[in-house]
Design a protein around this motif. Sequence first.
Motif, PDB file in Angstrom:
ATOM      1  N   SER A 139      -2.256   4.277  -9.978  1.00  0.00           N
ATOM      2  CA  SER A 139      -1.633   3.307 -10.881  1.00  0.00           C
ATOM      3  C   SER A 139      -2.023   3.586 -12.324  1.00  0.00           C
ATOM      4  CB  SER A 139      -2.059   1.885 -10.509  1.00  0.00           C
ATOM      5  OG  SER A 139      -1.474   0.968 -11.406  1.00  0.00           O
ATOM      6  N   LYS A 140      -1.049   3.474 -13.213  1.00  0.00           N
ATOM      7  CA  LYS A 140      -1.288   3.684 -14.649  1.00  0.00           C
ATOM      8  C   LYS A 140      -1.251   2.377 -15.430  1.00  0.00           C
ATOM      9  CE  LYS A 140      -1.263   8.241 -14.213  1.00  0.00           C
ATOM     10  NZ  LYS A 140      -0.866   8.456 -12.819  1.00  0.00           N
ATOM     11  N   ALA A 141      -1.044   1.250 -14.751  1.00  0.00           N
ATOM     12  CA  ALA A 141      -0.951  -0.027 -15.456  1.00  0.00           C
ATOM     13  C   ALA A 141      -2.323  -0.447 -15.980  1.00  0.00           C
ATOM     14  CB  ALA A 141      -0.392  -1.108 -14.536  1.00  0.00           C
ATOM     15  N   PRO A 142      -2.400  -0.960 -17.217  1.00  0.00           N
ATOM     16  CA  PRO A 142      -3.700  -1.372 -17.767  1.00  0.00           C
ATOM     17  C   PRO A 142      -4.290  -2.537 -16.974  1.00  0.00           C
ATOM     18  CG  PRO A 142      -2.022  -1.195 -19.499  1.00  0.00           C
ATOM     19  CD  PRO A 142      -1.304  -1.118 -18.194  1.00  0.00           C
ATOM     20  N   LEU A 167     -11.178   8.679 -11.730  1.00  0.00           N
ATOM     21  CA  LEU A 167     -12.341   9.275 -11.084  1.00  0.00           C
ATOM     22  C   LEU A 167     -12.092  10.709 -10.630  1.00  0.00           C
ATOM     23  CD1 LEU A 167     -13.591   6.311  -8.860  1.00  0.00           C
ATOM     24  CD2 LEU A 167     -14.651   7.184 -10.942  1.00  0.00           C
ATOM     25  N   GLY A 168     -10.894  10.983 -10.139  1.00  0.00           N
ATOM     26  CA  GLY A 168     -10.632  12.273  -9.515  1.00  0.00           C
ATOM     27  C   GLY A 168      -9.965  13.290 -10.407  1.00  0.00           C
ATOM     28  N   GLU A 169     -10.159  13.182 -11.716  1.00  0.00           N
ATOM     29  CA  GLU A 169      -9.525  14.176 -12.593  1.00  0.00           C
ATOM     30  C   GLU A 169     -10.151  15.545 -12.334  1.00  0.00           C
ATOM     31  OE1 GLU A 169     -10.785  15.792 -15.384  1.00  0.00           O
ATOM     32  OE2 GLU A 169     -12.784  14.900 -15.508  1.00  0.00           O
ATOM     33  N   GLY A 185      -4.934   7.886 -11.692  1.00  0.00           N
ATOM     34  CA  GLY A 185      -5.072   6.778 -12.630  1.00  0.00           C
ATOM     35  C   GLY A 185      -6.152   5.819 -12.174  1.00  0.00           C
ATOM     36  N   HIS A 186      -5.805   4.546 -12.136  1.00  0.00           N
ATOM     37  CA  HIS A 186      -6.772   3.532 -11.724  1.00  0.00           C
ATOM     38  C   HIS A 186      -6.929   3.554 -10.211  1.00  0.00           C
ATOM     39  CE1 HIS A 186      -8.259  -0.581 -10.828  1.00  0.00           C
ATOM     40  NE2 HIS A 186      -8.914  -0.403 -11.964  1.00  0.00           N
ATOM     41  N   SER A 339      -2.509  -1.572 -10.085  1.00  0.00           N
ATOM     42  CA  SER A 339      -3.880  -1.704 -10.586  1.00  0.00           C
ATOM     43  C   SER A 339      -4.526  -3.001 -10.109  1.00  0.00           C
ATOM     44  CB  SER A 339      -3.890  -1.637 -12.114  1.00  0.00           C
ATOM     45  OG  SER A 339      -3.485  -0.365 -12.565  1.00  0.00           O
ATOM     46  N   LEU A 340      -3.776  -4.099 -10.161  1.00  0.00           N
ATOM     47  CA  LEU A 340      -4.334  -5.360  -9.680  1.00  0.00           C
ATOM     48  C   LEU A 340      -4.585  -5.321  -8.177  1.00  0.00           C
ATOM     49  CD1 LEU A 340      -2.321  -7.945 -11.806  1.00  0.00           C
ATOM     50  CD2 LEU A 340      -4.732  -7.320 -12.041  1.00  0.00           C
ATOM     51  N   SER A 341      -3.766  -4.572  -7.446  1.00  0.00           N
ATOM     52  CA  SER A 341      -4.019  -4.386  -6.015  1.00  0.00           C
ATOM     53  C   SER A 341      -5.304  -3.597  -5.793  1.00  0.00           C
ATOM     54  CB  SER A 341      -2.839  -3.669  -5.362  1.00  0.00           C
ATOM     55  OG  SER A 341      -1.646  -4.425  -5.495  1.00  0.00           O
ATOM     56  N   ASP A 342      -5.531  -2.584  -6.641  1.00  0.00           N
ATOM     57  CA  ASP A 342      -6.790  -1.844  -6.564  1.00  0.00           C
ATOM     58  C   ASP A 342      -7.984  -2.777  -6.727  1.00  0.00           C
ATOM     59  OD1 ASP A 342      -5.596   0.642  -6.211  1.00  0.00           O
ATOM     60  OD2 ASP A 342      -5.581   1.102  -8.350  1.00  0.00           O
TER      61      ASP A 342
END
Length: 478
Positions: A139-142, A167-169, A185-186, A339-342
């Motif tokens: 996810s890329k959402a802030p 984390l996984g870049e 992303g997130h 992102s909120l699900s994460d």
Amino acid sequence: MSQYGVILEKGASDWQIFQQEKGTARISLEGRYVSAHVLPKFPMTVETDDEEPESVRVRIVREDDGSIVRDWTKAQLQGGKRWRISFPDVPAGGLYRIESCLKYEQWDCRRCTRGDMVHHIGVGDIFLIAGQSNAAGRSKAPVEDAPATAVHVLRPDGKWDMASHPLGETTDMLFADNFENHNPGHSPWIHFAKLLYRELAYPIGLVPAASGGTPLSWWASAEEGNLLDCAVKLVRQGGSGLRAVLWSQGESDTGPEACTYGKRLEEFLTRARDSFGQPDLSFLIVQTNRSLAGGGDSGQDRGFGMVRQAQLSAMERMKGVWTIPSADLPVSDGMHNASLSDMAIGERCAACALNVLYGRERIWRGPSPVKAWRQGRLVGILFRDAAHWLELHDLESGKLPIEVEDGEGFPDLVSSRAQMTAEGCVLELQFDREVGDGAKVHGAWRTYPGAAIPVDGRGLPMYSFYGLAARQAAGKPK
């Protein structure tokens, strides 16, 4: 300026987390030293061969206040100006700093020749992140999920660092087999680790090894994929063991191979334990969430149902395996968690870990079906771990994501009612015709399981399930 004094070459690096066992960890260090005499005009130095040091000394201190964790300790000299030292019982906590010095006979440790230092280390618990894209985080959402100094990451380049998204870049990554081919992303895991730190008061280390789009076979079989072996090498590169594995995978196995996913998943979990040399290694499995990509055909829907059921069954069949529900959470695109699900997954996984790994009082299990029965047009399902009630959201009968299937297909649901009993929560479903022999119940099983998933009084969603047999009953069970 040439190196002189104590040089630390092996055993610790900045930001490293050492896996604790029963509250302590062993920290072993080694390196070399160069004798030097400091001249009056600092920082000029000259090396000397005629003045050997009395000893190499090492200590560990807290970084927040400088207090001593392990006082100056003499290292063993190995010959050839090499040294080695081991601290067998460094207490869980941190952040710590390792200091070293070259002590001459006439000086105390306040005036010794310089030595290397290692900053921001901790003794805590390390979690491997494995699976496919929802484990890596897409996810890329802030969302507010800032780095914390007590949460560290062993990046794919094999170096420890303060954890931050993504984390996984893959910059300078060591093992190309675990290559994450999209910019991640997130993900749920920094939030997960911060919640553990808040409760446990010692640092948490994360080791991301997930790779988007990877089927289970790439993890379970060295012949088809090398992902598990590379994850083992990465963990060993980090210099310590593991507390548990955070596993989120399954979307790539919802095709024809879904019918064997359960058996293959258990074989993988066993192989992973063998590979890490930890027969009791724990696994926290995130049950596969909804997907907006595809669906609508019975084949793909059944594949998702079988995979989710296998993930749920693994918790019942294997010791040290726990499954976390997620079917109620929104996605950011076709199949990647928002992102909120994460954040919700991180909270649910943290609650699970605090309960099952650390013995803290936490509620994390969603309602799960225990048994089902049928009598004419009525089907009953008993759920356990449904606190207070099972909220059906006042859904119209055709929108409740629980279906019954018999030899004639899927009868239409007419009405539904949930009530608490001494055994648990009983859900009664009334259909438009009599339910026949061989009937099975599926819940939140389809590729897209519906807009609203039943939740209990704590807001935890029902587990997705598939193929629960509905036995013929002479009368409604108590």
